[in-house]
Design an enzyme around this catalytic site. Structure first.
Site, short mmCIF file in Angstrom:
data_model
loop_
_atom_site.label_atom_id
_atom_site.label_comp_id
_atom_site.label_asym_id
_atom_site.label_seq_id
_atom_site.Cartn_x
_atom_site.Cartn_y
_atom_site.Cartn_z
N GLY B 29 133.65 23.54 69.44
CA GLY B 29 132.87 23.21 68.25
C GLY B 29 132.30 21.80 68.26
O GLY B 29 132.65 20.96 69.11
N ASN B 30 131.39 21.55 67.33
CA ASN B 30 130.77 20.23 67.21
C ASN B 30 129.97 20.15 65.92
O ASN B 30 129.46 21.15 65.43
CB ASN B 30 129.86 19.94 68.42
CG ASN B 30 129.00 21.16 68.80
OD1 ASN B 30 128.05 21.51 68.10
ND2 ASN B 30 129.36 21.83 69.90
N SER B 46 130.91 15.58 74.38
CA SER B 46 131.27 16.86 74.99
C SER B 46 132.72 16.87 75.47
O SER B 46 133.19 15.93 76.11
CB SER B 46 130.34 17.11 76.19
OG SER B 46 130.64 18.34 76.79
N GLY B 47 133.42 17.95 75.14
CA GLY B 47 134.73 18.18 75.74
C GLY B 47 135.84 17.22 75.36
O GLY B 47 136.82 17.10 76.09
N SER B 75 127.61 16.40 73.16
CA SER B 75 127.96 17.84 73.17
C SER B 75 126.99 18.63 74.05
O SER B 75 125.78 18.39 74.05
CB SER B 75 127.90 18.38 71.75
OG SER B 75 127.88 19.79 71.76
N ASP B 77 125.93 21.36 73.44
CA ASP B 77 125.03 22.08 72.54
C ASP B 77 124.00 21.16 71.88
O ASP B 77 123.31 21.58 70.94
CB ASP B 77 125.84 22.81 71.45
CG ASP B 77 126.74 23.88 72.02
OD1 ASP B 77 126.27 24.64 72.88
OD2 ASP B 77 127.91 23.96 71.61
N HIS B 96 128.76 23.68 64.45
CA HIS B 96 128.96 24.86 65.30
C HIS B 96 130.45 25.02 65.53
O HIS B 96 131.14 24.07 65.90
CB HIS B 96 128.23 24.65 66.64
CG HIS B 96 128.57 25.70 67.66
ND1 HIS B 96 128.47 27.04 67.41
CD2 HIS B 96 129.02 25.58 68.94
CE1 HIS B 96 128.84 27.72 68.49
NE2 HIS B 96 129.17 26.87 69.43
N HIS B 98 133.86 27.96 66.68
CA HIS B 98 134.28 29.25 67.23
C HIS B 98 135.33 29.85 66.31
O HIS B 98 136.33 30.43 66.77
CB HIS B 98 134.82 29.11 68.66
CG HIS B 98 133.73 28.98 69.69
ND1 HIS B 98 133.78 29.58 70.92
CD2 HIS B 98 132.56 28.31 69.68
CE1 HIS B 98 132.70 29.28 71.63
NE2 HIS B 98 131.95 28.50 70.90
N ASP B 121 127.61 33.43 45.81
CA ASP B 121 127.68 32.06 45.30
C ASP B 121 127.00 31.08 46.26
O ASP B 121 126.69 29.95 45.89
CB ASP B 121 129.14 31.62 45.12
CG ASP B 121 129.77 32.19 43.85
OD1 ASP B 121 129.03 32.55 42.92
OD2 ASP B 121 131.02 32.26 43.79
N HIS B 172 128.25 35.00 70.67
CA HIS B 172 128.64 33.62 70.79
C HIS B 172 129.43 33.20 69.54
O HIS B 172 130.64 33.33 69.52
CB HIS B 172 127.38 32.76 71.02
CG HIS B 172 127.66 31.33 71.31
ND1 HIS B 172 126.72 30.48 71.85
CD2 HIS B 172 128.76 30.57 71.10
CE1 HIS B 172 127.25 29.28 71.99
NE2 HIS B 172 128.47 29.31 71.54
N TYR B 230 126.87 25.65 37.03
CA TYR B 230 128.13 25.47 37.75
C TYR B 230 128.23 24.01 38.19
O TYR B 230 127.24 23.43 38.63
CB TYR B 230 128.17 26.38 38.97
CG TYR B 230 129.47 26.32 39.74
CD1 TYR B 230 130.52 27.18 39.45
CD2 TYR B 230 129.65 25.38 40.75
CE1 TYR B 230 131.71 27.12 40.15
CE2 TYR B 230 130.85 25.31 41.46
CZ TYR B 230 131.87 26.19 41.15
OH TYR B 230 133.05 26.12 41.85
#
Lengths: 232, 232, 232, 232
Positions: B29-30, B46-47, B75, B77, B96, B98, B121, B172, B230
Site C-alpha cells: 500500500g501507499n 517503495s518497499g 512507491s 505505483d 492504495h 491491499h 452515505d 489487483h 449531517y
C-alpha cells in the site's frame, strides 16, 4: 433548571462503549439516554469522531426534537430516538450502530432467526427486520418516519418492545434499546453476536432449524421470568 | 524553494493510518498528498515497512514522475498517482491498499453493489471494478497505464470522480481519493467496510436487492447535498 | 567449537513473530534457521508455549537430526526441516504454522489459485497442495517422509523452490521458507493473506478466473526480476 | 475444614482465560475446577462480568449442588458440572463457552468432522453434537438433565471422555474438560479453532473428505500415545 451532568456522562460513556466494542467506526452510530422526569434525552452530536468526543459535547433534546442544552447539532437520527422515547415509555436508552453482521442481515432484508440459546437468553422471537420505507416517507420527514417504521413493524407483528429490545431496518442497520443507555449498547453487542452465529450456522447447514419452543421458553425464563435464577 | 515539511508530515500520518486501520501488512500500500500550488506530491517510498517509516523518508515527486526531493525511491505505483492528480484537479490525496475484502471483490472482477445506507452515505453508485488491462498495456508503461485504466473506466461509465471517490482494479485492489490524504485513507476504510457488508449480505441472501433509489438519494444528500444536515 | 548465540537469537525472534502475527496459538508451529557453514540449524523446542520461550531454549540440530546443542527436545517436525535444508541448498529458514486459512485450503486438498497481484508479487504459481501420504509412509519415518512428500511434489510438478517459497500439506498445513528465518515467517504471513483473499473471491464469484499471465509476469518481475524496481 | 484458596485461584484464572482468549463476552460462559479429595468444585458465580470477577467471588459447591462456601449464587449451569464430575472420575476441570464457531456448529446440529491434523493432535473422533433434549427434560431439572444428555451421548456412541474432551450441545454450545481447569480452557480454545478450520474447509470444498485413519492415529499417538515424542 435541572442539571444534565449525570445524564450526559451516562450518554457519553455508552457512546464510547459502541466504539470500544467494535460496533462502529469513525463517526458512525449514536446512543441516547433519556430522563423521564423532564422528558428530555441526551444524545451524541452529529458527525463527531469518538476519539474527539467529550462529555460536554453531548446534546440535550426534548421529545419534540428541540435542543434544550448544548452547542453542537445533535445526531442526524435524533428524531428516530425522540419518537421511540415518546411512544415506548419503558425504555431508558437507545443505541444505533452500523455493526457489520447486523447490517448484513438488514441488507439481506431478512429477520435473524432464533437458532440458539444465546439468542433465547435475550429474546424469544426472531430479530425483526422492518422493510425499507415507501418513497414518500423517505422524501418526507425521514428520521421521524424511521421511528414510525419501527413502531409500525412491532404493532403489525404483535411484538412487545419490552421483550424484543432490538430491530433491523431493512438496507440500513440495527437499533437496540433497554432500561438505560448501557443496556442499549449491551443489546447492540448481543445482537451482533447473534447475527454472526446465525450467519455461520446457516452457512454450515442451510437447513438448520430454529430453536425448539421448549428451549426458547426455558432459556428466556431462567434469565427474565418470574422465577429467574440467573445472576445475583 | 518551497518547504515540503508539512506536506511530508500529512503524507506520513496518512500512511501510518493505513497500517493502524489494518488495511495493509508489511510494505503493502501507499498514500500520497498533493500540493497544487507547486504541482508536486508527497508519496511513500517503495518497499519500506510502516514500522520503519519516518516523515523525512517521504519522497516529493512532480506530475512527470521526477523526484523533486528525497533520498529514497518513491512507491512503484507513483505514476498511477501522478496521472490521477494531473487529470482530476479536485483531488488532494490518493490511497492504495491491499485490504482483504476490497481485494476479494477485485479478484472476483465484480462491482460492489450498493446494498445499504452505509454505502449511500458515501457514494450513490456501485463501486466500479475496472477490468484488467490488455497485455500490451501491461507490458508497456504499466503504472502509468493503470492510471489511464482508472480514468477510462470513469469516462466510459459516465462517473464523476468527485462523487465516486474509489475504484477497484480487477485482480489487483482498490484506489481511493479525497480532498486530502486523510480523506483518501478514510474512503479506503469505508470501502473495506462496504465490501465486507456486501459480501456477507449476498452470502446470507444471494437475491438481496440493491438499495432503492429514494434511500440512495436521501442518505447521500443528507451528508453531501445542498441542504446537508449531517455533521457540525 | 562455533557459538550458536546469534543463530539462536534469529530463530527465537522468528518464532516469536509467528505468534505476534497470529499465525499460531499455544505451542503450535515452529521456525528454524540454518547455518550453512556448519550444516546445522536452530529450531524451536517441542511443545513449548511462545510466552515461555527464551532464546537459550532453542535447540541446535544437524542434518542427520542429531542434537548438537541444547537441553530440550527439538520440534517434533525437526526431520522435515532437516530434509528440506539438505536437499534445497538455497534456503536459510523454514516456518511451519497452523494458520487458519492456509490450513483450510490444505484440508480442502486444493491448490490456492493465483487470483491477484498480491499473490503474483510473491510467486508466479498456484500454491501447491501436496497430497496426504500413503499409509506406509505415515506409519514409517513420518516427519522425514513429510519432507520427501514436499520435495517430490515440487519435482513432479516441475516447481522451483526458489520461486515458490511455500507449500500446503494436504489435511495438515503450510510450510514456507526463504533466505532466512525472518523471510520464512514473512512468506507464512503472505500465504495466509493470499489464502484468505482467494477464499473470499471464490465465495463472491465461484467462476472468478485466475490472474492473466501478463499480470503474473509483470508483478513478479517488478519485484524479483532482473530489472526489478520495487524497494530500495 | 479445608481451605479452598488455591482451588478458587485456579478457577478464577481459568475463567479469566476464557475472556482473554475471546471465547466469551460479558457474563457468558463458566469454568470450574474440582477437588477430588473433598468432592467439591469451585465455579464462577452466576451473571458476573469478567472484568468485575475476583478470586474471592468464586463459589465452592459439592456434587449434590449444595454451596459449601461463598456468598454469591453459583453459575446457573452448576448442575451440569456436578453431574459430569460425579460420573466422569478422571476430569479435573470443565469449561462452558459461547464461542462463535463452536456455537455455529451446535446451531447447525452437526458433528464437527475431523478434517486435519490440528484436530487429530487432540482427539481421534469427530466432535460429537448431542441432540437437543426432549421437551420433558427441558421443562424438568434442566441443567441436571443437560449433564445426562452429555453422558448419554457418549455412552450411546461408545465414546471415551478421556479421549474426546469436548462436546457440542445442539442449539446451545460447547462444553470441554481436561485434567484441570486450565486444560479445559485449552480444549475450548482448540475446539473453537478446529470448528473454524472445518467451517472454512467445507466452504472451499464441500466434498472435502475426513482425515484418513493413518494420519489420525499418527498425529494422536505422537502426542498422546505410549511412545509419544511431542513436548518435553
Amino acid at each position: 433548571m435541572p442539571s444534565y451532568k449525570e445524564l450526559k456522562r451516562a450518554c457519553y460513556e455508552a457512546n464510547m462503549g459502541l466504539n470500544a466494542l467494535g460496533l462502529v467506526i469513525y463517526t458512525f452510530g449514536n446512543v441516547s439516554a433519556v430522563d423521564r422526569s423532564t422528558s428530555t434525552f441526551a444524545i451524541k452530536p452529529s458527525g463527531v469522531a469518538y476519539e474527539q468526543l467529550a462529555p460536554e459535547d453531548i446534546v440535550i433534546v426534548d421529545f419534540e426534537n428541540q435542543v434544550v442544552e448544548g452547542k453542537l447539532r445533535p445526531s442526524s437520527d435524533t428524531k428516530t430516538h425522540a419518537w421511540l422515547y415518546k411512544n415506548w415509555e419503558d425504555i431508558g436508552g437507545i443505541a444505533h450502530t452500523h455493526a457489520t453482521y447486523s447490517v448484513a442481515w438488514a441488507q439481506a432484508q431478512m429477520d435473524i432467526p432464533i437458532m440458539g440459546t444465546t439468542h433465547a437468553d435475550h429474546l424469544t422471537e426472531d430479530v425483526p427486520c422492518a422493510p425499507p420505507m415507501s418513497d414518500e416517507l423517505i422524501a418526507g420527514n425521514y428520521e421521524h418516519n424511521t421511528g414510525i417504521q419501527i413502531t409500525d413493524c412491532f404493532r403489525e407483528r404483535g411484538l412487545d418492545y419490552r421483550e424484543v429490545p432490538m430491530v433491523l431496518l431493512g438496507n440500513h442497520g440495527p437499533f437496540a434499546w433497554g432500561k438505560d443507555a448501557a443496556q442499549a449498547v449491551y443489546h447492540s453487542r448481543v445482537l451482533e453476536e447473534v447475527a454472526r452465529m446465525a450467519y455461520l450456522a446457516r452457512q454450515i447447514n442451510p437447513a438448520a432449524p430454529r430453536l425448539k419452543d421448549a428451549l426458547i421458553r426455558k432459556h428466556y425464563e431462567r434469565k427474565h421470568g418470574q422465577n429467574a435464577y440467573y445472576g445475583q
